[in-house]
Design a protein around this motif. Structure first.
Motif, short mmCIF file in Angstrom:
data_model
loop_
_atom_site.label_atom_id
_atom_site.label_comp_id
_atom_site.label_asym_id
_atom_site.label_seq_id
_atom_site.Cartn_x
_atom_site.Cartn_y
_atom_site.Cartn_z
N ALA A 58 38.19 2.19 -4.95
CA ALA A 58 39.50 1.73 -4.79
C ALA A 58 39.48 1.92 -3.27
O ALA A 58 40.32 2.77 -2.79
CB ALA A 58 40.53 2.65 -5.46
N SER A 117 43.41 15.78 -0.82
CA SER A 117 43.26 14.75 -1.63
C SER A 117 44.02 14.76 -2.73
O SER A 117 44.49 15.98 -3.09
CB SER A 117 41.79 14.36 -2.10
OG SER A 117 41.42 15.12 -2.96
N VAL A 118 44.54 13.90 -3.57
CA VAL A 118 45.00 14.14 -4.95
C VAL A 118 44.18 14.73 -6.07
O VAL A 118 44.81 15.61 -6.70
CB VAL A 118 45.77 12.80 -5.25
CG1 VAL A 118 46.33 12.93 -6.69
CG2 VAL A 118 46.67 12.14 -4.25
N VAL A 119 42.90 14.37 -5.89
CA VAL A 119 41.98 14.93 -6.98
C VAL A 119 42.00 16.54 -6.40
O VAL A 119 42.10 17.52 -7.45
CB VAL A 119 40.52 14.65 -6.98
CG1 VAL A 119 39.65 15.46 -7.60
CG2 VAL A 119 40.54 13.25 -7.58
N TYR A 143 41.72 7.20 -14.82
CA TYR A 143 41.06 7.26 -13.35
C TYR A 143 39.89 8.37 -13.71
O TYR A 143 40.18 9.50 -14.14
CB TYR A 143 42.28 7.66 -12.40
CG TYR A 143 41.68 8.30 -11.16
CD1 TYR A 143 40.80 7.26 -10.36
CD2 TYR A 143 41.57 9.44 -10.45
CE1 TYR A 143 40.26 7.66 -9.36
CE2 TYR A 143 40.95 9.68 -9.37
CZ TYR A 143 40.19 8.82 -8.54
OH TYR A 143 39.66 9.37 -7.47
N THR A 189 49.61 9.45 -14.73
CA THR A 189 49.52 8.77 -13.71
C THR A 189 50.41 7.52 -13.67
O THR A 189 50.41 6.64 -14.67
CB THR A 189 48.02 8.23 -13.53
OG1 THR A 189 47.04 9.31 -13.43
CG2 THR A 189 47.73 7.28 -12.39
N ASN A 193 46.59 3.86 -13.30
CA ASN A 193 45.12 3.07 -12.92
C ASN A 193 44.46 3.70 -14.18
O ASN A 193 44.40 4.89 -14.51
CB ASN A 193 44.56 4.07 -11.78
CG ASN A 193 42.96 3.88 -11.45
OD1 ASN A 193 42.24 3.15 -12.38
ND2 ASN A 193 42.62 4.78 -10.32
N ASP A 221 50.58 11.99 -10.94
CA ASP A 221 49.97 11.30 -9.82
C ASP A 221 50.64 10.08 -9.61
O ASP A 221 50.51 8.94 -10.36
CB ASP A 221 48.46 11.22 -10.41
CG ASP A 221 47.68 10.34 -9.46
OD1 ASP A 221 48.07 9.69 -8.42
OD2 ASP A 221 46.28 10.55 -9.72
N ILE A 223 50.19 8.23 -6.62
CA ILE A 223 49.33 7.55 -5.59
C ILE A 223 49.60 6.16 -5.47
O ILE A 223 49.54 5.83 -4.11
CB ILE A 223 47.84 8.19 -5.53
CG1 ILE A 223 47.30 8.27 -4.22
CG2 ILE A 223 47.16 7.26 -6.65
CD1 ILE A 223 45.72 8.61 -4.18
N HIS A 224 49.83 5.51 -6.49
CA HIS A 224 49.97 4.16 -6.29
C HIS A 224 51.39 3.49 -6.14
O HIS A 224 51.54 2.30 -6.16
CB HIS A 224 49.13 3.22 -7.57
CG HIS A 224 47.79 3.50 -7.60
ND1 HIS A 224 46.92 2.72 -6.65
CD2 HIS A 224 46.86 4.31 -8.23
CE1 HIS A 224 45.57 3.03 -7.09
NE2 HIS A 224 45.75 3.99 -7.75
N LYS A 256 46.21 5.20 -0.95
CA LYS A 256 45.97 3.95 -1.39
C LYS A 256 46.74 2.86 -1.08
O LYS A 256 46.09 1.86 -0.58
CB LYS A 256 46.20 4.03 -3.11
CG LYS A 256 45.31 4.85 -3.75
CD LYS A 256 43.85 4.53 -3.79
CE LYS A 256 43.22 5.70 -3.35
NZ LYS A 256 41.67 5.43 -3.25
C1 PLP Z 1 45.08 7.29 -9.83
C2 PLP Z 1 44.50 7.91 -8.74
N1 PLP Z 1 44.42 9.17 -8.53
C3 PLP Z 1 43.89 9.76 -7.38
C4 PLP Z 1 42.97 9.08 -6.68
C5 PLP Z 1 42.11 9.54 -5.71
O1 PLP Z 1 42.98 9.94 -4.67
P1 PLP Z 1 42.31 10.98 -3.77
O2 PLP Z 1 41.33 10.09 -2.75
O3 PLP Z 1 43.58 11.32 -2.73
O4 PLP Z 1 41.73 12.21 -4.22
C6 PLP Z 1 42.73 7.59 -7.10
C7 PLP Z 1 41.90 6.88 -6.18
O5 PLP Z 1 41.62 5.62 -6.42
C8 PLP Z 1 43.53 7.17 -8.17
O6 PLP Z 1 43.62 5.78 -8.39
#
Ligand code: PLP
Length: 403
Positions: A58, A117-119, A143, A189, A193, A221, A223-224, A256
């Protein structure tokens, strides 16, 4: 790689600025050839064999926001390459609160914590901010890393397949209710995704009822969130009711929407009740957000509005083009309505082509839905120049019984 558009005139009206951003994003992206994109050197293209179209990880092929490149140039001129200074962490908090205010959510900037990061945020939540004895509940498809992270954190994972109602992927509330229990954590999410759903407020409120009823908590989550198409509206889950505000930890990032995943700055937004627990976590666990990520995030959230609108506009046209072309080239595939995100979700079960064979047959690299927990489907990244979107749809024709 990024040519800056003409210097903005301070007196330019908002409408003129928006039109200029749209023209810049579209012209810049349309100009990119596959060779240009490979020269840019990102993972999506450098990790894709010659002759194959890169539609997996992504990343977007679109340009960076001028506000971000300006902020990054200033930060490197200033040699701001050490650890994250406190003032920049605070600036990320303020900028995140400003972004959330636009969605109708009042966030205390001090409740925002920059993480890498979100992860990483999800791992912190699983390891330190939720009951370790209770399961993690994940709707699928999901995801990909979310299928691995719970086990890596020593947590039980219960997957709950989403349901297909016509063309619409929906959360299976009965399944989620059966899996949740006091202390369990729902990984929610939204925008989603890989299905591309943007859950409506009534859908989210129904989830909230189930979570409240079962005494569970939520990692949202989001992020999008900036990548939502006209006709749909993103609502932060925590902002819905007093209950969701109390039972939700939110993870988000500019990574993103503004395509800056490599800069390493996501945001964890904590509810009131968890702040003491946050203070007790060893900083080793959350350390990792970067100064360049922080300045880019502040620029994105506070000055990147016109750019993101232009990006969404370009992606929307690409989505529509892909749907139209795929209906011609591979009518046996089903492409689900994309309400948000640039990740298309395709049902290939009637095509006679296994997702794992797509690269070999069509010279397109996507993500096999099996890695999202749902075999038979394919995730495709549509954030590419429109001429490559058309080319990708045409190539996918090679996957059909039609040929
Ligand atoms: C739903 C979702 N969460 C988390 C992530 C990853 O985010 P990060 O790179 O901040 O961990 C992505 C990346 O595509 C994603 O689509």
């Amino acid at each position: 790689v990024t040519a800056l558009p003409d210097t903005p005139d301070p007196a330019e009206t908002a409408m003129a600025a928006a039109a200029r951003a749209r023209a810049h994003v579209a012209a810049w992206t349309d100009r990119q050839t596959e060779a240009d994109l490979r020269r840019r050197g990102g993972l999506k293209w450098s990790g894709t064999d010659d002759g194959v179209l890169g539609a997996w990880v992504a990343e977007m092929d679109l340009p960076l926001a001028p506000a971000i490149t300006t902020a990054l140039h200033a930060a490197t001129d200033q040699q701001l390459t050490g650890y994250l200074p406190l003032h920049l962490g605070a600036a990320v908090g303020g900028a995140t609160a400003a972004l959330m205010a636009g969605y109708g959510w009042r966030v205390d900037p001090e409740a925002v914590h920059p993480v890498a990061s979100v992860v990483a945020a999800a791992r912190i939540v699983l390891n330190h901010l939720s009951g370790r004895a209770a399961p993690v509940v994940l709707p699928t498809p999901a995801y990909m890393p979310f299928l691995a992270v719970p086990e890596l954190c020593g947590r039980e994972l219960i997957t709950v397949p989403m349901r297909l109602d016509g063309d619409r992927w929906e959360l299976d509330l009965d399944g989620i209710r059966a899996a949740l229990r006091p202390g369990a954590l729902l990984l929610l999410t939204n925008p989603h995704n890989p299905t591309g759903r943007v859950f409506s407020e009534p859908e989210l409120l129904a989830v909230a009822d189930v979570v409240t009823e079962t005494g569970a908590t939520v990692f949202a989550d989001e992020i999008h969130a900036p990548l939502v198409y006209p006709g749909h509206r993103f609502r932060p889950y925590a902002s819905l009711t007093a209950e969701t505000a109390a039972h939700t930890i939110t993870g988000t990032s500019a990574s993103k929407g503004w395509n800056i995943a490599g800069l390493g700055c996501a945001q964890l937004i904590l509810p009131d009740g968890t702040r003491d627990r946050w203070e007790r976590i060893d900083p080793v666990e959350w350390h990792g957000a970067t100064p360049l990520g922080a300045v880019a995030t502040v620029a994105a959230y506070t000055e990147g509005g016109e750019h993101i609108e232009a990006v969404v506009d370009y992606l929307r046209a690409g989505r529509d083009l892909f749907a139209e072309e795929l209906a011609r080239s591979l009518p046996s595939a089903r492409f689900f309505p994309l309400e948000g995100t640039y990740l298309g979700w395709l049902d290939l079960r009637d095509t006679g082509c296994a997702p794992a064979d797509v690269q070999q047959r069509a010279s397109v690299r996507g993500v096999d839905g099996e890695y999202c927990g749902t075999p038979g489907f394919l995730r495709l990244n549509l954030a590419m120049p429109h001429h490559l979107v058309r080319e990708m749809a045409e190539r996918l024709g090679a996957c059909g019984p039609e040929r």
